[in-house]
Design an enzyme around this catalytic site. Structure first.
Site, short mmCIF file in Angstrom:
data_model
loop_
_atom_site.label_atom_id
_atom_site.label_comp_id
_atom_site.label_asym_id
_atom_site.label_seq_id
_atom_site.Cartn_x
_atom_site.Cartn_y
_atom_site.Cartn_z
N GLU A 407 0.81 -1.22 0.00
CA GLU A 407 0.00 0.00 0.00
C GLU A 407 0.84 1.27 0.00
O GLU A 407 0.52 2.24 -0.70
CB GLU A 407 -0.95 0.01 1.21
CG GLU A 407 -2.15 -0.90 1.07
CD GLU A 407 -1.89 -2.32 1.52
OE1 GLU A 407 -2.83 -3.14 1.53
OE2 GLU A 407 -0.73 -2.62 1.88
N HIS A 474 -11.96 -5.03 8.86
CA HIS A 474 -12.59 -4.78 7.57
C HIS A 474 -13.85 -3.92 7.71
O HIS A 474 -14.70 -3.93 6.82
CB HIS A 474 -12.98 -6.11 6.89
CG HIS A 474 -11.83 -7.00 6.58
ND1 HIS A 474 -11.21 -7.76 7.54
CD2 HIS A 474 -11.19 -7.26 5.41
CE1 HIS A 474 -10.22 -8.47 6.98
NE2 HIS A 474 -10.20 -8.17 5.69
#
Length: 668
Positions: A407, A474
């Site tokens: 990322e 999440h």
């Protein structure tokens, strides 16, 4: 190849067919940063500059690498690479102005030292976090490769910086994508006071190249001819066959990390050994022995450079101190963006929230042929939510790119694409994962236009939110991490129509945009949405319901929770404001509504403490105090991580608490 060593040098030099003029140019190019440094150290002691990071003893690397590159090839130096700037012939008065915080510098007094970039000279300076610039180099090189330009990008790191995760991510991405990047490690013995023995265990850092499937070379960083000839040869090879190459330059830092640090931690014999390998005195002796450099010529070089230094210092010192202007400070936070409203001319069709996102992406890809999509599994697989399914059929895998799980490097690559004239979208597979790319977002993308007038044309899509049983990793809605950071725009739509129009605007805006998409809305919310391309403005809230009793202010899934709650009231008399855009925030709509109703409740799915709801509450208290008939109420999730089990998640979320607080506020 003939190697020549004279009794007066500790370095073996090989001319490699270089003519006398080239050799003299290399010498003079090393001499210039050395003489500037000597002057800066005097000024530092006199208190005329605030800080200095010395590159004494490392000039051959900066000069040799820069001279081996073409002038329109980007180079990303560190804070000891003065020779990069002087070899690119950056005007000295501007460098001196930069170091004194003057307006003639490159950052308008907003940053110091070498923390700046300049498109004019194709130099992109580092930030103090070191590692992120490696990913930026990947993005710059990717833009060259996509345009089939035979160009490479060189990026510097110290041996200490190779311990950062960004180093490994950037090398991995460059290797997987065959990017034309020259990774230059200046192995100078110490990261501040930490010796290499405490930084890594491999014999040579070049060994790491093999782990990433790339060529790697060890070069004597004090030998200007070896640096220049080897880098020139490698650079030409990269231009013909784009790929990353790792270079480890063996050298030594002869002064402290910065001057205040000193060098007491360095053993005397080690300092003496490297002093004998000084790149300038050794090369001077070689040139003298070869009859190439005469004493008169050397004196002329020195006098000319010193005169140039003195002349430009006078200009910098004569320049007035920079003046503070709050309007300029605020206006330079973002690259100017004039919103262009594009209204739909076609009929609408009833689609889901997720379809609107997909349509907006596809239409923006058609509108901007320089837009690159990057994310994990977004190519043939279409992403975990299938938003980009079928995109590779139309746009190909060059523009719709699967990424390694890197990322930070990918956000950096998005920044690099923007520097090199392209647009980027980075999809965080889940918004929670943005923490792995947090540093380049808040320290690079957010600050870069304010620092040196370079926009970050990057949209980061953030699938987020709870209510779907996804647990602590999440399910976060972490918009408050970014609304706090000046220089970022944050958008959070609640309806398909808004999602598509705002996403299109995000790709038109040259500034970094965090675009939040609530996962629970993807397939549960439908709306009539125009089939063609249209835009919606940032910073304009939507007034969904109008009334006189209470102002409800919310966004994202909270909008739908509020709509459900209002159905329980026989005659709801509320203003319901869907913010849509969190930064910029539509303060006017909020204030006008609260002044009318006298009561306000702010609903967020985020955990309550430190949330955007708290900031809006403070805004209302400051701007509407005399109009309030009750305290400002905030409703948010519990201050815990998001739990998995359905009963726990229901308790965590503020949906039911909203109803209770609404009744309490009405009755206040």
């Amino acid at each position: 190849m003939k190697t020549q060593t004279s009794p007066n040098t500790s370095i073996n030099y090989s001319r490699s067919g270089l003519n006398d003029d080239t050799l003299l140019d290399l010498y003079r190019s090393m001499l210039k940063p050395r003489l500037i440094e000597e002057k800066m150290l005097i000024l530092l002691r006199q208190g005329k500059i605030s800080k200095w990071f010395s590159g004494v003893g490392q000039e051959a690397i900066s000069v040799g690498v820069t001279k081996a590159l073409e002038n329109d090839e980007y180079i990303l130096p560190m804070h000891r690479n003065l020779g990069v700037f002087t070899s690119r012939e950056v005007p000295l008065h501007r460098l001196f102005g930069q170091w004194q915080g003057k307006a003639s510098g490159f950052t308008k007094g907003r940053d110091r030292s070498f923390h700046f970039g300049t498109q004019e000279y194709k130099i992109v300076g580092m930030i103090s976090h070191l590692g992120p610039q490696l990913g930026v180099a990947d993005g710059i090189a990717l833009a060259h490769k996509l345009r089939n330009e035979k160009k490479l990008t060189a990026v510097f790191s110290g041996e200490g910086g190779t311990s950062e995760g960004d180093f490994h991510e950037a090398l991995n991405v460059a290797s997987v994508w065959d990017l034309p990047v020259l990774f230059c490690i200046e192995n100078n013995g110490y990261g501040l006071s930490t010796p290499t023995s405490e930084q890594y265990r491999c014999k040579d850092l070049a060994e790491r190249g093999r782990g990433y499937g790339m060529d790697a070379h060890i070069i004597d960083g004090n030998n200007i001819l070896e640096v220049f000839t080897k880098v020139s040869e490698i650079a030409e090879s990269i231009r013909k066959n784009p790929r990353p190459v790792l270079l480890e330059f063996k050298t030594f830092r002869m002064r402290g990390h910065e001057e205040a640090s000193g060098t007491k931690y360095v053993p005397d014999d080690l300092m003496e050994t490297w002093a004998e390998k000084d790149p300038i005195s050794n090369f001077r002796s070689f040139l003298e022995n070869e009859g190439i450099l005469k004493e008169e010529t050397d004196d002329n070089f020195t006098n000319e450079i010193k005169a140039e230094i003195d002349e430009n210092l006078k200009l910098a010192f004569a320049e007035a101190e920079i003046t503070s202007d709050s309007t300029n400070e605020s206006s330079d936070l973002f690259k100017p963006f004039v919103y262009q409203e594009i209204v739909s001319e076609e009929e609408s069709t009833n689609i889901r929230f997720i379809d609107a996102i997909s349509q907006g992406l596809r239409e923006s890809m058609r509108k901007h042929d320089n837009l690159i999509l990057m994310g994990q599994d977004i190519a043939d697989y279409g992403g975990v939510f299938k938003i980009t399914e079928g995109f590779t059929d139309e746009f190909g895998t060059e523009r719709v790119r699967n990424t390694p799980i890197c990322e930070s490097a990918i956000v950096g690559a998005g920044m690099g694409l923007s520097i090199n004239g392209m647009k980027a979208m980075v999809e965080m597979q889940f918004g929670d994962f943005v923490s792995s790319g947090f540093n380049p977002i808040v320290n690079y993308l957010a600050k870069v236009n304010y620092r040196w007038n370079q926009n970050a044309d990057v949209v980061i899509r953030m699938p987020c939110g709870a209510g779907v049983g996804a647990g602590p990793f999440h399910s976060q809605t972490n918009e408050a991490w970014f609304t706090k950071v000046p220089g970022l725009k944050v958008v959070y739509p609640a309806f398909p129509f808004d999602a598509k129009g705002l996403l299109n605007t995000a790709f038109n805006d040259p500034n970094p945009v965090l675009f939040f998409e609530h996962k629970a809305l993807y397939r549960s919310i439908r709306q009539d949405v125009p089939k063609d391309y249209y835009t919606l403005p940032f910073g304009e809230a939507s007034l969904l319901k109008e009334g006189n009793e209470v102002s409800i202010i919310t966004y994202g899934a909270g909008v739908h929770w509020a709509l459900e709650a209002l159905e329980e009231f026989e005659k709801p008399d509320f203003d319901l404001i869907d913010l849509r855009s969190l930064q910029p925030l539509d303060k006017e709509t909020i204030i006008n509504s609260v002044k009318k109703t006298g009561k306000a409740i702010i609903l967020t799915e985020d955990t309550l403490f430190g949330s955007l709801a708290s900031e809006i509450s403070a805004l209302i208290s400051e701007e509407c105090f005399e109009f309030l008939d009750a305290p400002v109420f905030r409703v948010g999730s519990m201050d815990t991580p998001v739990p998995f089990a359905a009963a726990l998640e229901k308790q965590f979320l503020p949906k039911q608490r909203l109803r209770d607080k609404l009744r309490e506020l009405i009755e206040y």
